[in-house]
Design an enzyme around this catalytic site. Structure first.
Site, PDB file in Angstrom:
ATOM      1  N   ASP A  48      39.312  31.246  -0.667  1.00  0.00           N
ATOM      2  CA  ASP A  48      39.116  29.807  -0.529  1.00  0.00           C
ATOM      3  C   ASP A  48      40.441  29.048  -0.439  1.00  0.00           C
ATOM      4  O   ASP A  48      40.566  28.086   0.323  1.00  0.00           O
ATOM      5  CB  ASP A  48      38.311  29.273  -1.715  1.00  0.00           C
ATOM      6  CG  ASP A  48      36.824  29.572  -1.586  1.00  0.00           C
ATOM      7  OD1 ASP A  48      36.390  29.988  -0.491  1.00  0.00           O
ATOM      8  OD2 ASP A  48      36.100  29.397  -2.579  1.00  0.00           O
ATOM      9  N   GLY A  49      41.427  29.462  -1.227  1.00  0.00           N
ATOM     10  CA  GLY A  49      42.713  28.780  -1.210  1.00  0.00           C
ATOM     11  C   GLY A  49      43.364  28.827   0.159  1.00  0.00           C
ATOM     12  O   GLY A  49      43.906  27.826   0.644  1.00  0.00           O
ATOM     13  N   GLU A 119      40.324  18.290  -4.382  1.00  0.00           N
ATOM     14  CA  GLU A 119      40.385  17.266  -5.407  1.00  0.00           C
ATOM     15  C   GLU A 119      41.804  16.738  -5.591  1.00  0.00           C
ATOM     16  O   GLU A 119      42.782  17.401  -5.241  1.00  0.00           O
ATOM     17  CB  GLU A 119      39.886  17.791  -6.762  1.00  0.00           C
ATOM     18  CG  GLU A 119      40.801  18.760  -7.464  1.00  0.00           C
ATOM     19  CD  GLU A 119      40.591  20.204  -7.092  1.00  0.00           C
ATOM     20  OE1 GLU A 119      41.621  20.895  -6.908  1.00  0.00           O
ATOM     21  OE2 GLU A 119      39.442  20.638  -6.969  1.00  0.00           O
ATOM     22  N   ASN A 162      36.429  20.923 -10.514  1.00  0.00           N
ATOM     23  CA  ASN A 162      35.509  19.906 -11.008  1.00  0.00           C
ATOM     24  C   ASN A 162      34.343  20.524 -11.769  1.00  0.00           C
ATOM     25  O   ASN A 162      33.957  20.047 -12.841  1.00  0.00           O
ATOM     26  CB  ASN A 162      34.995  19.080  -9.829  1.00  0.00           C
ATOM     27  CG  ASN A 162      33.868  18.142 -10.197  1.00  0.00           C
ATOM     28  OD1 ASN A 162      34.074  17.122 -10.824  1.00  0.00           O
ATOM     29  ND2 ASN A 162      32.652  18.496  -9.790  1.00  0.00           N
TER      30      ASN A 162
END
Length: 259
Positions: A48-49, A119, A162
């Protein structure tokens, strides 16, 4: 006579991990490989990064990005398979992602800007808890939040840090942002808020430099900030492709019913 549909061109990019590099070599040999500038679709191999990195680098270009998991988490990624890539991408569901724009002010009035797909986070820099005033669209909503930090998350980022901070999961097409505290001390029972994606959020750091705070937009960090303003970009977008039947909405529902 039916005109034959032209085959899409792919640019295969890798996180650099051995599994990802091996995958790029196999896929390139099967489907061919062109530059990112020439490609119809960018295929990102990693976690994902790395996918977020590719999305940031191609933001606003109109390029579509299709991720295949060769990392550890891969919540935003599709399953890795070498066969049927043309068909998978042809039938994929496209999701439009808008990043957050972070603007910080540090000592001496120094300003900096960065984009975040997941985020924007504020964190205490020392053993002292942070004291932060929260203003939404010009109106002070919380005079003083004493905490380890606070997060503004996009729907795409709502399942990342989150969620670990007990924030809500937000569907990708919901016009919302999640405002989530990290280890709130006062008010102890405040669990955050859901905001319109048209909102402008401002954080003012109180008692600085006694209680220094750093601000982070995904992986871009600014130390010892005085204030941070966050809003969703009105102009920049990225397009992420998900396999048919495994859309973001389906993943969100599955995540909420895990036990």
């Amino acid at each position: 006579m039916h005109q034959q549909r032209s085959r899409k061109t792919f640019a295969f990019v890798s996180s650099g991990a051995p599994d990802a590099e091996e995958a790029v070599a196999m896929l390139s040999a099967t489907y061919g490989d062109v530059s990112v500038e020439e490609a119809d679709v960018i295929v990102a191999l990693g976690g994902d990064g790395f996918l977020l990195q590719v999305l940031r680098e191609t933001m606003g270009t109109g390029k579509r990005v299709y991720g295949m998991n060769r990392g550890t988490v891969g919540f935003l990624m599709n399953e890795f398979r070498t066969e049927g890539l043309d068909e998978r991408i042809e039938t994929a569901d496209a999701e439009t992602i808008r990043p957050l724009e972070m603007e910080t002010v540090s000592e001496g009035g120094v300003t900096s800007r960065a984009l975040a797909i997941n985020e924007v986070s504020l964190f205490r820099q020392s053993y002292q808890a942070a004291k932060i005033r929260i203003t939404i669209d010009g109106q002070v909503r919380m005079d003083e939040l004493i905490c380890d930090g606070v997060i503004v998350a996009t729907p795409a980022g709502s399942t990342a840090y989150n969620l670990s901070a007990q924030g809500p999961i937000v569907p990708l097409d919901a016009p919302l942002l999640a405002l989530t505290p990290v280890c709130p001390f006062r008010p102890r029972r405040w669990r955050g808020a859901l905001l319109s994606n048209r909102s402008t959020v401002r954080f003012d750091v109180l008692e600085q430099p006694k209680r220094p705070v750093n601000a982070v937009a995904d992986h871009t960090e600014v130390k010892s900030v005085l204030s941070v303003t966050v809003r969703e970009s009105a102009t920049l977008t990225a397009t992420l492709l998900f396999d048919a039947g495994h859309s973001w909405d389906e993943r969100i529902l599955a995540e909420q019913f895990r036990y």
